[in-house]
Scaffold this motif. Structure first.
Motif, short mmCIF file in Angstrom:
data_model
loop_
_atom_site.label_atom_id
_atom_site.label_comp_id
_atom_site.label_asym_id
_atom_site.label_seq_id
_atom_site.Cartn_x
_atom_site.Cartn_y
_atom_site.Cartn_z
N GLY A 52 0.82 -1.20 0.00
CA GLY A 52 0.00 0.00 0.00
C GLY A 52 0.86 1.25 0.00
O GLY A 52 2.08 1.19 -0.16
N PRO A 53 0.23 2.41 0.18
CA PRO A 53 0.99 3.66 0.18
C PRO A 53 1.76 3.85 1.48
O PRO A 53 1.44 3.26 2.51
N LEU A 54 2.79 4.66 1.40
CA LEU A 54 3.51 5.06 2.60
C LEU A 54 2.63 5.98 3.44
O LEU A 54 1.79 6.70 2.93
N ASN A 55 2.86 5.96 4.73
CA ASN A 55 2.10 6.81 5.65
C ASN A 55 2.78 8.18 5.73
O ASN A 55 3.91 8.28 6.23
N PRO A 56 2.15 9.24 5.26
CA PRO A 56 2.80 10.56 5.27
C PRO A 56 3.01 11.12 6.66
O PRO A 56 3.78 12.06 6.84
N ASN A 57 2.31 10.55 7.65
CA ASN A 57 2.42 11.07 9.02
C ASN A 57 3.52 10.38 9.83
O ASN A 57 3.76 10.75 10.98
N THR A 58 4.15 9.36 9.26
CA THR A 58 5.24 8.67 9.93
C THR A 58 6.53 8.96 9.21
O THR A 58 6.73 8.54 8.07
N GLY A 59 7.39 9.73 9.86
CA GLY A 59 8.64 10.14 9.23
C GLY A 59 9.12 11.44 9.86
O GLY A 59 9.11 11.60 11.08
N MET A 60 9.50 12.37 9.03
CA MET A 60 9.98 13.65 9.54
C MET A 60 8.90 14.38 10.34
O MET A 60 9.20 15.08 11.30
N LEU A 61 7.66 14.20 9.94
CA LEU A 61 6.57 14.87 10.65
C LEU A 61 6.41 14.31 12.05
O LEU A 61 6.28 15.05 13.03
N SER A 62 6.42 12.99 12.17
CA SER A 62 6.21 12.38 13.49
C SER A 62 7.42 12.52 14.40
O SER A 62 7.30 12.51 15.63
N ILE A 63 8.61 12.66 13.78
CA ILE A 63 9.81 12.73 14.60
C ILE A 63 9.95 14.07 15.31
O ILE A 63 10.70 14.19 16.29
N ALA A 64 9.21 15.08 14.86
CA ALA A 64 9.32 16.41 15.46
C ALA A 64 8.97 16.39 16.94
O ALA A 64 9.69 16.96 17.77
N ALA A 65 7.87 15.72 17.30
CA ALA A 65 7.47 15.67 18.71
C ALA A 65 8.49 14.91 19.55
O ALA A 65 8.81 15.31 20.68
N THR A 66 9.02 13.83 19.00
CA THR A 66 10.03 13.05 19.74
C THR A 66 11.29 13.87 19.96
O THR A 66 11.86 13.88 21.06
N ALA A 67 11.73 14.57 18.93
CA ALA A 67 12.99 15.30 19.01
C ALA A 67 12.93 16.44 20.02
O ALA A 67 13.96 16.81 20.59
#
Length: 317
Positions: A52-67
């Motif tokens: 299926g498609p990649l999840n646009p919310n998992t990646g640089m966007l999701s890492i912002a809160a963790t960082a």
């Protein structure tokens, strides 16, 4: 450590295609990170390992809160998705507006990317697609943490003039006014996108230009200007991607980089790892790789690094 940052001065010379191609044949485990503040392309052009498609919310966007709470290098894997060929990617932002969420975090990301090679649990090099760096793009804050900063350029006279000037300015900025890389400072290199028939001659001429202009940069290799191979790499055309000019020249570039710098990168990573975590070096020779490993083997170092025949490996830009 080995963070390799790819960027362009202006236009669309093929930074994403170059980044995906180099990651596809990288001789060690590698993470491809889409760090272009203007937004990434892979989520629109590539399929995930599950089909299926990649999840646009998992990646640089999701890492912002963790960082914002601090980022341990191994936490990067929590935000990674495998492509259908097994290549592990950190999907980029959806658009430039989302880059505001990473304000102030780029140095933290750069340190995590550079330190991932020293992880005792899941070590990997990082190839970062930084897009265009003209203007005040925050992606340049990754560069001080990189082992190599590679400027991608085509060979039109105006493109070469721009990359010469950009390389000189960038080398001076990264090396404290000096254009010569000091201890711990990243080298600035140029990767040319060129027709294979003229590649060697052009590389020599452009390298002479860079030396004469005292830019501190050098041509590190050429990638074939191979539209068919780029289409296969983006998953838009079927064929033997591993036989394409694009991938064959990408293998040459990675082999040359590792011949010159690999020993230092390996020594750095192994110095920080317990003996039981060291990987046999014979697994990581580029010339021994065949096709992409199945996605079920995505975490096997040295096996996810070569393109499979259907070419569903990445995107070109």
């Amino acid at each position: 450590m080995a963070l390799i940052a790819l960027a362009a001065d202006k236009g669309s010379p093929g930074v994403t295609t170059a980044a995906v191609a180099l990651a596809a044949v990288w001789p060690r485990r590698v993470l491809l990170a889409e760090t272009d503040p203007a937004g990434g392309d892979l989520v629109y052009r590539s399929a995930a390992a599950h089909g299926g498609p990649l999840n646009p919310n998992t990646g640089m966007l999701s890492i912002a809160a963790t960082a914002r709470r601090g980022l341990v290098p191994d936490q990067l894997w929590d935000h990674v998705q495998p492509l259908s060929g097994g290549l592990e990617v950190l999907v980029g932002l959806g658009n430039s507006e989302q880059a505001a969420g990473l304000a102030g975090l780029w140095p933290t990301l750069g340190h995590a990317f550079a330190s991932l090679a020293d992880s005792p649990h899941a070590a990997a090099d990082v190839i970062a697609d930084c897009g265009r760096i003209s203007g005040d793009t925050p992606a340049v804050e990754l560069f001080p943490h990189a082992s190599l900063v590679l400027l991608v350029s085509r060979t039109e006279p105006e493109a070469l003039a721009r990359v010469r000037d950009r390389a000189a300015a960038l080398a001076g900025k990264l090396h404290g006014g000096s254009r010569v890389a000091g201890p711990g400072g990243p080298m600035v290199g140029v990767v040319l996108i060129a027709d294979t028939g003229d590649a060697a001659k052009l590389a020599s001429q452009v390298n002479d230009m860079l030396v004469h202009a005292q830019t501190g940069a050098r041509v590190v290799g050429t990638l074939a200007d191979d539209a068919s191979g780029a289409e296969q790499l983006a998953g838009r055309r079927r064929g033997r991607l591993d036989k394409s000019l694009l991938i064959r020249t990408a293998r040459k570039v990675t082999a040359d980089l590792y011949q010159q710098y690999g020993a230092a990168w390996t020594a750095s990573a192994h110095a920080a790892q317990p003996q039981q975590h060291q990987q046999p070096q014979q697994q990581h020779q580029p010339q021994q790789q065949g096709q992409y490993a199945p996605s079920a083997q995505q975490h096997q170092p040295g096996q996810q690094g070569s393109p499979q025949g259907d070419g569903r490996a990445g995107a070109g830009r």
